[in-house]
Design an enzyme around this catalytic site. Structure first.
Site: not given
Ligand code: F6P
Length: 542
Positions: A198, A204, A258-259, A344, A375, A504
């Protein structure tokens, strides 16, 4: 409000020595403590909830304005009050005739146009009309993290029997192992890379996207980037700077968190895997749950009931965690998905108005598929010192008609576990069983305490016909709405995530220390600097 909670606490005292199995009393408890909607049956009879508790829980829901919050969300009000945003993931699955004015403009034409673009692209790739340097795309790599990974990965995995498009792989972790293990098996000339972010600023995703880009350019040259990359992001300038063509950028909106985003372009990898028609079924399932949530009376309303059970367990009875156990092998990613969705959203200690919450909020959510988890951690569920409510999920049918014998084993195990958790087995019963099986008295006495199950451990069970795209849509929407219900009951804003920020920011400050050990941030603690030095020593630095 406080008095409603106090009433519930009084019930907890009244029921302190009660047993769940005793609540059955030969009556129609199952009929009375179950409800159905959008193809899903919820049984919550195996909980320590009686009529008086339920009625006070429903009263609490009324006082906390659960239905008012729900309606405000569906109307497009800015219920994410800290970020001053509407929360409209439900718009992404609204029916074709729907209108939804937001700040004076109907957003639905934009939503539908976005969906059409996504489908056009996905179907183009699936048919081979849109292809790469080496011909039809055989593989798709979804690079994203959090909501830009967990939703699509969970869904693609769950809908394996419907996946007839290119193979889809997921890269999320900053660990080079994540991207390395995927790319080493792929042919760049037939691989499409989706960068899903987003913000297009998540560290990452940025590092993984750069690595994938370098891998592709190395094999095919710079000019191949345009045909082999697509982006799902709101950040136009960053997407363009990366070299992704404007017609390969798919939009998101700030009113979808995002979620909660798998229903739109973030679901591109799902659309590529199962195609537009199946994706529409997935949306239809979610829509059916949205309608149920909006229309069913609270005492029949699945998200409301699940939220009330959740708050009863967490806030009133004080259970710190809840386990989710899908007896559906393809839902193996579902517990991880729920961890983000739930924790979250409701892992917070202040109310929406900024005041500190007294008492417990979002529980720790964890779990794994049955029967494997039997198990692994079920020992602790049955005999550990904590009571952990379990959510069982089970289908009436699998996708393997020739393997129905497996499905019967699965169903028997699922039902056996919830019954064993509830009923337990007394020491005397254990002793008698051992004697009947031929053990001597002394041996039976010695082992009886170890073979004693207290029971009285609560669970709920969700039953559905089969894990189809439609059912999965309903299931995910059910859990999304449960988050809203619990958030309302706790007074939380479930739609922001400030708690992810500090780590972060510190990671950014610390990253320099692994190039130059002298660059540790000032004012740090000696544990962090000691650990950094130890890592640097392993890297031959410092
Ligand atoms: O670190 C949490 C977060 O902001 C989530 O809410 C989100 O889903 C994820 O990082 C990834 O964010 P983006 O889609 O902006 O890379």
């Amino acid at each position: 409000m406080i008095s409603a909670l106090n009433e519930l606490r009084k019930h907890a005292k009244r029921l302190a020595d009660a047993r769940i199995d005793a609540l059955f009393g030969g009556s129609g408890r199952f009929e009375n403590y179950s409800a159905s909607g959008a193809g899903i049956l919820l049984d919550y009879s195996k909980t320590l909830i009686d009529d008086a508790v339920r009625s006070d829980l429903l009263h609490l829901a009324e006082l906390r304005g659960v239905e008012a919050l729900r309606d405000a969300m569906f109307r497009g009000c800015k219920v994410n009050i800290t970020e001053k945003r509407a929360v409209l993931h439900v718009a992404l699955r609204a029916d074709d005739a729907a209108t939804l004015p937001l700040e004076g403009e109907d957003i639905m034409p934009m939503v539908r146009a976005g969906r059409e673009r996504m489908f056009e692209f996905a179907e183009g790739v699936r048919s081979g009309a849109i292809n790469g340097v080496g011909g039809t795309f055989t593989d798709v790599v979804n690079i994203g993290i959090g909501g830009s990974d967990l939703g699509p990965e969970t869904v693609v995995h769950a809908l394996e029997p419907y996946c007839d498009g290119p193979r889809v792989h997921f890269v999320s972790n900053a660990d080079g192992a994540s991207v390395g293990d995927v790319l080493k098996h792929l042919d760049p000339s037939r691989t499409l890379v989706l960068v899903v972010s987003k913000s297009f600023g998540t560290v990452e995703t940025a590092i993984n996207a750069d690595t994938a880009r370098a891998w592709l350019v190395d094999a095919l040259g710079e000019q191949a980037v345009g045909d082999h990359f697509a982006a799902i992001s709101v950040n136009k300038p960053a997407v363009a700077a990366f070299g992704i063509r404007p017609d390969r950028r798919f939009d998101m909106w700030d009113w979808v968190g995002g979620r909660y985003s798998v229903w739109g372009a973030v679901g591109m990898s799902v659309a590529l895997a199962i195609g537009a028609a199946r994706f529409n079924e997935f949306l239809a399932g979610a829509r059916a749950m949205d309608d149920h949530f909006r229309e069913a009376a609270p005492q029949q309303n699945l998200p409301i009931l699940m939220g009330l059970v959740g708050v009863w367990h967490r806030t009133i009875l004080g259970y710190p965690t809840r386990a989710v156990a899908p007896y559906d092998h393809r839902l193996s990613r579902f517990p991880s998905y729920l961890q983000q969705l739930d924790m979250e959203s409701n892992g917070k200690s202040v109310r929406a108005d900024g005041t500190r919450i007294v008492g417990a909020t979002g529980p720790i959510v964890w779990g794994a598929t049955g029967t494997n988890s039997q198990h692994a951690f079920f020992q602790l569920l049955h005999q550990g010192t904590d009571v952990i409510p379990v959510e069982f999920l089970i289908a009436g049918r699998g996708h393997e008609p020739g393997l129905d014998s497996h499905h019967k084993v699965l169903m028997a195990n699922c039902l056996a576990q919830s019954r064993a958790l509830m009923c337990g087995r007394s020491g005397d019963e254990a002793r008698a069983e051992m004697l009947a099986a031929g053990s001597g008295e002394a041996e039976a006495d010695r082992l009886a305490p170890h073979r004693h199950f207290e029971g009285n451990r609560p669970s709920v069970t969700l039953v559905y016909e089969k894990l189809t795209p439609e059912t999965l849509g309903s299931l995910i929407a059910l859990y999304e709405h449960r988050v809203l219900v619990e958030g309302a009951l706790w007074g939380i804003n479930s739609f922001d995530q400030w708690g992810v920020e500090l780590g972060k920011a510190l990671a950014e400050e610390l990253s320099g220390a692994f190039d130059d050990p002298a660059v540790l941030p000032e004012g740090g603690d000696c544990s962090t600097s000691g650990l950094a030095a130890a890592l640097n020593a392993h890297r031959g630095k410092g």
